[in-house]
Design an enzyme around this catalytic site. Structure first.
Site, PDB file in Angstrom:
ATOM      1  N   LYS A 159       1.094  -1.231  -0.369  1.00 30.63           N
ATOM      2  CA  LYS A 159      -0.139   0.110  -0.168  1.00 30.63           C
ATOM      3  C   LYS A 159       0.867   1.173  -0.178  1.00 30.63           C
ATOM      4  O   LYS A 159       0.826   2.432  -1.059  1.00 30.63           O
ATOM      5  CB  LYS A 159      -1.148  -0.398   1.123  1.00 30.63           C
ATOM      6  CG  LYS A 159      -1.593   1.387   1.198  1.00 30.63           C
ATOM      7  CD  LYS A 159      -3.158   0.879   1.929  1.00 30.63           C
ATOM      8  CE  LYS A 159      -2.205   1.166   3.092  1.00 30.63           C
ATOM      9  NZ  LYS A 159      -3.776   1.315   4.223  1.00 30.63           N
ATOM     10  N   GLY A 188      -5.803   7.573   6.124  1.00 28.94           N
ATOM     11  CA  GLY A 188      -4.526   8.599   6.225  1.00 28.94           C
ATOM     12  C   GLY A 188      -3.379   8.556   6.081  1.00 28.94           C
ATOM     13  O   GLY A 188      -3.095  10.387   5.808  1.00 28.94           O
ATOM     14  N   ARG A 209      -9.258  11.489  13.606  1.00 31.81           N
ATOM     15  CA  ARG A 209      -8.332  11.423  13.100  1.00 31.81           C
ATOM     16  C   ARG A 209      -6.945  13.360  13.139  1.00 31.81           C
ATOM     17  O   ARG A 209      -7.804  13.525  12.321  1.00 31.81           O
ATOM     18  CB  ARG A 209      -7.278  10.608  11.565  1.00 31.81           C
ATOM     19  CG  ARG A 209      -7.509   8.803  12.258  1.00 31.81           C
ATOM     20  CD  ARG A 209      -7.126   8.837  11.342  1.00 31.81           C
ATOM     21  NE  ARG A 209      -6.241   8.359  11.616  1.00 31.81           N
ATOM     22  CZ  ARG A 209      -5.504   7.019  10.205  1.00 31.81           C
ATOM     23  NH1 ARG A 209      -5.384   6.309   9.481  1.00 31.81           N
ATOM     24  NH2 ARG A 209      -3.521   6.927  10.799  1.00 31.81           N
ATOM     25  N   SER A 223       6.904   8.870  12.390  1.00 33.10           N
ATOM     26  CA  SER A 223       6.022   8.952  11.360  1.00 33.10           C
ATOM     27  C   SER A 223       6.613   9.179  10.412  1.00 33.10           C
ATOM     28  O   SER A 223       6.951   9.701   9.591  1.00 33.10           O
ATOM     29  CB  SER A 223       5.649  10.576  11.432  1.00 33.10           C
ATOM     30  OG  SER A 223       3.947   9.644  11.076  1.00 33.10           O
ATOM     31  N   GLN A 241       4.537   9.186   7.818  1.00 32.42           N
ATOM     32  CA  GLN A 241       3.822  10.174   6.735  1.00 32.42           C
ATOM     33  C   GLN A 241       3.885  11.577   6.906  1.00 32.42           C
ATOM     34  O   GLN A 241       3.781  12.776   6.205  1.00 32.42           O
ATOM     35  CB  GLN A 241       2.213   9.729   7.007  1.00 32.42           C
ATOM     36  CG  GLN A 241       1.717   8.439   6.704  1.00 32.42           C
ATOM     37  CD  GLN A 241       0.820   8.454   7.648  1.00 32.42           C
ATOM     38  OE1 GLN A 241      -0.442   8.846   7.848  1.00 32.42           O
ATOM     39  NE2 GLN A 241      -0.285   7.011   7.029  1.00 32.42           N
ATOM     40  N   ASP A 247       2.208  -1.685  11.594  1.00 29.33           N
ATOM     41  CA  ASP A 247       0.620  -1.998  11.564  1.00 29.33           C
ATOM     42  C   ASP A 247       0.596  -3.102  11.961  1.00 29.33           C
ATOM     43  O   ASP A 247      -0.342  -3.315  11.557  1.00 29.33           O
ATOM     44  CB  ASP A 247       0.203  -1.766  10.113  1.00 29.33           C
ATOM     45  CG  ASP A 247       0.143  -0.156   9.691  1.00 29.33           C
ATOM     46  OD1 ASP A 247       0.343   0.321  10.418  1.00 29.33           O
ATOM     47  OD2 ASP A 247       0.718   0.670   8.728  1.00 29.33           O
ATOM     48  N   LYS A 279      -4.217   5.767  15.207  1.00 31.09           N
ATOM     49  CA  LYS A 279      -4.932   5.463  13.475  1.00 31.09           C
ATOM     50  C   LYS A 279      -6.127   4.849  13.314  1.00 31.09           C
ATOM     51  O   LYS A 279      -6.630   5.708  13.954  1.00 31.09           O
ATOM     52  CB  LYS A 279      -4.327   3.617  13.914  1.00 31.09           C
ATOM     53  CG  LYS A 279      -2.573   3.456  14.239  1.00 31.09           C
ATOM     54  CD  LYS A 279      -2.302   3.943  12.883  1.00 31.09           C
ATOM     55  CE  LYS A 279      -0.329   3.895  12.529  1.00 31.09           C
ATOM     56  NZ  LYS A 279      -0.236   3.867  11.132  1.00 31.09           N
ATOM     57  N   ARG A 292      -6.052   1.815  19.014  1.00 33.14           N
ATOM     58  CA  ARG A 292      -5.625   0.100  18.280  1.00 33.14           C
ATOM     59  C   ARG A 292      -5.444  -0.777  19.887  1.00 33.14           C
ATOM     60  O   ARG A 292      -5.522  -2.008  19.436  1.00 33.14           O
ATOM     61  CB  ARG A 292      -4.818  -0.089  16.895  1.00 33.14           C
ATOM     62  CG  ARG A 292      -5.360   0.660  15.583  1.00 33.14           C
ATOM     63  CD  ARG A 292      -4.694  -0.217  14.707  1.00 33.14           C
ATOM     64  NE  ARG A 292      -5.237  -0.222  13.060  1.00 33.14           N
ATOM     65  CZ  ARG A 292      -4.767   0.078  12.172  1.00 33.14           C
ATOM     66  NH1 ARG A 292      -3.322   0.338  11.945  1.00 33.14           N
ATOM     67  NH2 ARG A 292      -5.347   0.420  10.883  1.00 33.14           N
ATOM     68  N   ARG A 328      -7.780  -3.171   9.808  1.00 35.87           N
ATOM     69  CA  ARG A 328      -6.606  -3.959  10.511  1.00 35.87           C
ATOM     70  C   ARG A 328      -7.239  -4.982  11.829  1.00 35.87           C
ATOM     71  O   ARG A 328      -7.154  -5.992  12.262  1.00 35.87           O
ATOM     72  CB  ARG A 328      -5.137  -3.791  11.370  1.00 35.87           C
ATOM     73  CG  ARG A 328      -4.452  -3.143   9.735  1.00 35.87           C
ATOM     74  CD  ARG A 328      -3.460  -2.584   9.531  1.00 35.87           C
ATOM     75  NE  ARG A 328      -2.456  -2.266   8.740  1.00 35.87           N
ATOM     76  CZ  ARG A 328      -2.759  -2.455   6.786  1.00 35.87           C
ATOM     77  NH1 ARG A 328      -3.127  -3.850   7.334  1.00 35.87           N
ATOM     78  NH2 ARG A 328      -1.701  -2.031   6.489  1.00 35.87           N
TER      79      ARG A 328
END
Length: 473
Positions: free
Chosen positions: A58, A130, A158, A203, A205, A355, A382, A386, A433
């Site tokens: 991904k 995200g 988020r 991070s 991202q 993840d 997330k 989670r 997930r």
């Protein structure tokens, strides 16, 4: 094979428009999660056998589309993940002027060049992604256009402040919903300013958002990374021709990119997603008699933490035909059933498997002894919290779990099946997930595990259920 299913599967309409408008698009909430839920009970399984190939990575898929849209010419991609998250990225790039089309088994992307993005006519619906949201905010931060980002109920919870803060320094302006959340309107900088930014949390991202903003910013943009995170952005930016350097200084990674880049189109083969393979690695490990080969799995060292942690617990995971594909290490993984022993997981490996912790918690629930995880604060923000979601789900299935501020402590069954959920559904909180992890838990239970909604699985792994059913057949 006894499979009980109710409800319907639903797709998501993604924006396709492109062009320029004088007024910013209206802010509106996505309605993509308002359809009827689709629960399913995942029942005890016989051995998982044969060969499977999981969906394309991904992270690499997102970046292939984005960077292809910024290159001048045609980028060709095979193995692209066709889940809803990546399709949201593709729709957004179309809305800003790029051509993104599938021809046979290949995706072809005709880019507009760095600095050539157009203002979208409508809000960009990010669905549940995200990654799409944060990386695209980085792309747009150095383009003088206005865009509105919306998302589903899960994504709208988020926080986006972690990317808003550095991108504001570059010169972008933001009007988010309360708490720095979606819906969010942003206007990129007319004259973006190169910055040096030290990541306050690990991070990939945030790192990627700043580097992508730097592509259209004159001068050198620098990201300092105290803890290494997945490095797909660095590898792929170099592959597309960006002037990017990585140095180790005082134990930290210092990443620099020179702006006003001229990106060249590429031919990309996307390897299998290790985060998707994780569910089958754990399933084959905990289901007695299993002997499963998972083909073409990406083993980038910044992503492969779960393989090493499972091996430390006693898993039998063999790498076959190891090779390099497009600059990424890849192998076929042969996984056989093996008894597991609980361990204390080193917090330093968390960024390389962030993840995969939901399904690791499932493995821990079937292990002998105690597994302790720490340093997982990132899991709180997330698609769901989670840590809390998996603590509740595993407890409902009969596992012994203690939730802490930054992780879980799991006392395993020693290989005995979990009780399962005979008259209840575990809550997935619209998190793909959580749904897949608890599906795996159902395979090693007495009564099966029913998840409340399987629709979110389509965001990252549309073929998960057919592959799982085929491997069990």
């Amino acid at each position: 094979m006894d499979i009980r299913r109710t409800g319907i599967k639903s797709g998501r309409a993604l924006p396709q428009g492109m062009g320029a408008v004088k007024e910013p698009p209206p802010m509106q909430a996505s309605t993509s999660q308002q359809d009827q839920a689709s629960p399913r009970r995942f029942l005890p399984s016989g051995p998982l056998r044969g060969r499977i190939r999981v969906a394309g990575d991904k992270s690499i898929s997102h970046r292939s589309v984005m960077l292809g849209a910024l290159a001048v010419g045609e980028t060709r991609v095979t193995g692209l993940l066709e889940g809803e998250d990546v399709m949201a990225t593709a729709a957004a790039m179309r809305a800003m002027g790029a051509q993104v089309d599938k021809v046979g088994d290949e995706w072809r992307i005709h880019g507009v060049g760095v600095g050539g993005l157009l203002q979208p006519q409508t809000a960009l619906d990010m669905g549940n992604s995200g990654t799409s949201t944060r990386l695209l905010m980085g792309l747009l931060a150095s383009h003088a256009i206005t865009a509105t980002f919306t998302g589903d109920a899960s994504l709208s919870k988020r926080p986006m402040g972690r990317v808003i803060e550095p991108l504001s320094r570059i010169g972008a302006q933001f009007t988010p919903s309360p708490g720095g959340r979606l819906p969010l309107m942003m206007t990129g900088a007319n004259v973006p300013v190169p910055i040096e930014y030290r990541l306050p949390v690990a991070s990939a991202q945030v790192k990627s958002a700043v580097l992508l903003a730097g592509l259209n910013t004159a001068g050198i943009t620098t990201v300092i990374e105290p803890v290494p995170t997945r490095d797909h952005s660095e590898r792929m930016l170099r592959g597309f021709g960006a002037e990017l350097e990585v140095e180790e200084v005082g134990g930290e990674r210092v990443i620099t990119v020179r702006g006003e880049a001229d990106l060249r189109p590429q031919t990309i083969e996307v390897p299998g997603d290790p985060s998707s393979a994780a569910f089958f690695m754990v399933a084959a490990t905990i289901v007695e008699g299993s002997d499963l080969v998972i083909e073409n799995v990406g083993l980038n060292p910044t992503r492969a933490g779960l393989v090493e942690v499972l091996r430390q617990m006693g898993a039998q995971i063999e790498e076959l035909h190891r090779r390099d594909v497009g600059g990424e290490p890849v192998a076929d993984l042969r996984v056989r059933h093996a008894p597991l022993t609980g361990i204390e997981v080193d917090p330093a490996v968390a960024p390389s498997m962030i993840d995969e912790f939901p399904v690791l918690f499932v493995a821990a629930a079937l292990a002998q002894g105690r597994t302790v995880t720490r340093g997982l604060e990132e899991l709180r923000v997330k698609e769901s919290d989670r840590i809390a979601a998996m603590a509740a789900a595993l407890t409902a299935a009969g596992a012994r779990v203690e939730e802490t501020e930054d992780g879980l402590i799991v006392d395993g069954t020693g290989g005995e099946p979990l009780r399962g959920t005979s008259n209840a559904r575990v809550k997935t909180h619209l998190d793909h997930r959580i749904a897949m992890a608890m599906a795996v838990a159902g395979l090693a239970s007495k009564d099966g595990v029913e998840v409340d909604d399987t629709r979110p699985i389509a965001t990252s792994f549309p073929a998960f259920e057919p592959l799982l059913d085929g491997a069990r057949a």
